[in-house]
Design an enzyme around this catalytic site. Structure first.
Site, PDB file in Angstrom:
ATOM      1  N   GLY A  85       0.823  -1.354   0.031  1.00 53.89           N
ATOM      2  CA  GLY A  85      -0.047   0.136   0.043  1.00 53.89           C
ATOM      3  C   GLY A  85       1.030   1.270  -0.035  1.00 53.89           C
ATOM      4  O   GLY A  85       2.034   1.128  -0.041  1.00 53.89           O
ATOM      5  N   GLY A  87       0.644   5.823   1.173  1.00 52.77           N
ATOM      6  CA  GLY A  87      -0.055   6.752   1.673  1.00 52.77           C
ATOM      7  C   GLY A  87       0.726   8.133   1.631  1.00 52.77           C
ATOM      8  O   GLY A  87       1.376   8.323   0.510  1.00 52.77           O
ATOM      9  N   ALA A  88       0.414   9.120   2.414  1.00 56.79           N
ATOM     10  CA  ALA A  88       0.910  10.640   2.318  1.00 56.79           C
ATOM     11  C   ALA A  88       2.178  10.553   2.485  1.00 56.79           C
ATOM     12  O   ALA A  88       3.044  11.257   1.890  1.00 56.79           O
ATOM     13  CB  ALA A  88       0.305  11.150   3.168  1.00 56.79           C
ATOM     14  N   LYS A 112       8.118   0.145   5.835  1.00 54.85           N
ATOM     15  CA  LYS A 112       7.721   1.327   5.248  1.00 54.85           C
ATOM     16  C   LYS A 112       8.763   2.391   5.231  1.00 54.85           C
ATOM     17  O   LYS A 112       9.907   2.243   5.715  1.00 54.85           O
ATOM     18  CB  LYS A 112       7.026   1.745   6.511  1.00 54.85           C
ATOM     19  CG  LYS A 112       5.740   1.035   7.241  1.00 54.85           C
ATOM     20  CD  LYS A 112       5.279   2.101   8.310  1.00 54.85           C
ATOM     21  CE  LYS A 112       4.245   2.939   7.890  1.00 54.85           C
ATOM     22  NZ  LYS A 112       3.536   3.553   8.910  1.00 54.85           N
ATOM     23  N   ASP A 295      -5.461   9.917  13.569  1.00 47.60           N
ATOM     24  CA  ASP A 295      -6.013   9.247  12.084  1.00 47.60           C
ATOM     25  C   ASP A 295      -6.594   7.814  12.402  1.00 47.60           C
ATOM     26  O   ASP A 295      -6.557   7.018  11.456  1.00 47.60           O
ATOM     27  CB  ASP A 295      -5.171   9.106  10.826  1.00 47.60           C
ATOM     28  CG  ASP A 295      -5.678   8.930   9.472  1.00 47.60           C
ATOM     29  OD1 ASP A 295      -6.849   9.113   9.571  1.00 47.60           O
ATOM     30  OD2 ASP A 295      -4.920   8.617   8.659  1.00 47.60           O
TER      31      ASP A 295
END
Length: 474
Positions: A85, A87-88, A112, A295
């Site tokens: 995935g 993300g920002a 990550k 979040d």
């Protein structure tokens, strides 16, 4: 001809000079960026002797937290695989790490990292998360840090190695399996049926809210928004759902998970309640450590083996308050439909704003992954909430759980429950042997809760109401 030749030579010299200036400027810019990264690396490695302010959330002081060298992992022992995935702040990849865990030769992990073209702000955000993960340690319901590769940080390479959760995030999991859901609510009482009663298999109505193509910030919608085909669904006498055809998801999921060799059971109402309890326990631990999430949403909660859920992506609140990040220059959506009134209006974040988000997560769970505040435009959210609008009870939520959701959405933050209180109240809806199972999984980070839970049970046995603190403090 002579003049033309002179003109050509002069033009060539000017072009060479301009190109040289541009090349020198580019080299100087790269040198300055590398020096800045090196300075941040030195600061990162050496830590800071400044004492944390006890009146400020730890997640807002993450730059002062030390990086623990015990987590440093050799890059040569890490192999990167498919993208799970993005993300920002960067990309999450599946990986294989040799000897990162004792008694395991190779461990499947999630890694990550930031994109090659990412700005320094993205690197800083990931470094902040790494520091927070070091500070948090391990908890059953939080994605734990396994290691990190920081040796090439000055060249823009940073790898944060965390637990891999094979079933992906809860939002996508609910969408993928919603047509196999077993509804265990009693139609008359609105509460969960007795453990021995068989539930009803549901198949979401194509005309219901959240069905069909819809505006969803986290999915790329194909032919069917619930990820299902039109195959028939049956149920056996013991309530187990069977499919006459294999599933053919029509969604490109954000984190689809790895189902190799796994035959998943259908989701039941009791699973949703169990997940809600585990999430509240993870958030209780975060709040006790004075970490604000910022979040909290089903997309940021992962499902692992043994039906264990784990919260990920901590500490976004500081980034959201920062003006540049609040405008979301990375191109992704702001989580406005999960944010509390004070966060939308004043950019105020606290444990109580995380409690608000937890209420929205409960709504996501018991609507089987529908989009919250369906039909309301993001830029209208703040005024809509100020005007008093709150979401109605989702179809598959017990009334008692909807009451908890509503308590999380009080306009005044001080009137919202604490995560400690929420964890206790949700636990009352779960069978004792299920609670004992998750406390006795054998994970060392669950032992701290065992004694507390036994004390709570003894209090109930003696007929006294357990004391619930309004705020969990260190």
């Amino acid at each position: 001809m002579i003049q033309v030749g002179i003109w050509l030579i002069a033009s060539a010299l000017i072009l060479i000079i301009v190109m040289s200036i541009l090349a020198a400027w580019k080299l100087r810019k790269q040198s300055m960026k590398r020096k800045l990264i090196k300075a941040r690396l030195d600061y990162f490695n050496n830590g800071n002797s400044v004492t944390l302010n006890p009146d400020v959330a730890v997640s807002d002081q993450a730059e002062l937290l030390p990086y623990l060298k015990k987590y440093e992992f050799p890059r040569s022992l890490l192999t990167l695989g498919d993208i799970l995935g993005s993300g920002a702040f960067g990309v999450v990849r599946k990986g294989q790490a040799k000897t990162i865990r004792s008694r395991e030769v190779v461990t499947t992990v999630a890694v990550k990292t930031v994109r090659a073209t990412a700005s320094l702000d993205c690197m800083t955000a990931l470094l902040r998360e790494l520091r927070i993960l070091c500070y948090l340690g391990e908890h059953l319901n939080l994605v734990s840090l396994l290691g990190a590769c920081t040796k090439n940080l000055e060249y823009g390479q940073l790898f944060v190695i965390v637990e891999f959760c094979r079933f992906g995030n809860l939002h996508d999991y609910l969408l993928r399996h919603r047509r196999r859901f077993v509804n265990q609510l009693d139609a008359d009482t609105g509460e969960i049926r007795d453990q021995n009663q068989v539930g009803d298999v549901i198949e979401p109505n194509d005309q219901s809210e959240g069905s069909g193509p819809r505006c969803n910030e986290n999915l790329e919608v194909g032919e069917s928004s619930d990820g299902s085909d039109s195959s028939c669904v049956g149920v056996t006498a013991d309530g187990v759902v069977t499919d006459t055809e294999s599933e053919k998801p029509k969604l490109r999921l954000r984190y689809p998970g790895d189902y190799t060799g796994i035959d998943t059971d259908p989701i039941r109402t009791r699973d949703l309640v169990c997940w809600a309890w585990q999430i509240s326990r993870g958030m209780q631990y975060l709040s006790a450590k004075k970490i604000l999430h910022g979040d909290l949403a089903a997309r940021n909660i992962l499902l692992s083996d043994n039906n264990v859920v784990k919260i990920c992506d901590f500490g976004l609140s500081k980034s959201l308050r920062d003006e540049e990040n609040f405008k979301n220059n990375e191109g992704g959506p702001l989580p406005v439909k999960w944010m509390a009134i004070e966060s939308l209006r004043d950019r105020v974040f606290s444990t109580k704003s995380d409690v608000w988000s937890y209420g929205v997560v409960l709504w996501e769970l018991f609507s089987l992954g529908n989009t919250p505040y369906h039909g309301i435009r993001p830029h209208d959210m703040c005024q809509t909430l100020i005007d008093g609008y709150r979401m109605e009870r989702p179809e598959y939520a017990p009334q008692s759980l909807y009451d908890l959701m509503s308590s999380c959405w009080k306009e005044e933050p001080s009137e919202r429950p604490s995560f400690e209180s929420l964890a206790w109240k949700v636990a009352e809806m779960i069978d004792e042997h299920v609670k004992s199972y998750y406390l006795d999984l054998g994970n060392p980070y669950t032992e701290m809760y065992a004694d507390a839970w036994k004390r709570e049970r003894e209090t109930v046995i003696h007929g006294d109401e357990p004391a619930v603190c309004e705020e969990t403090r260190l």
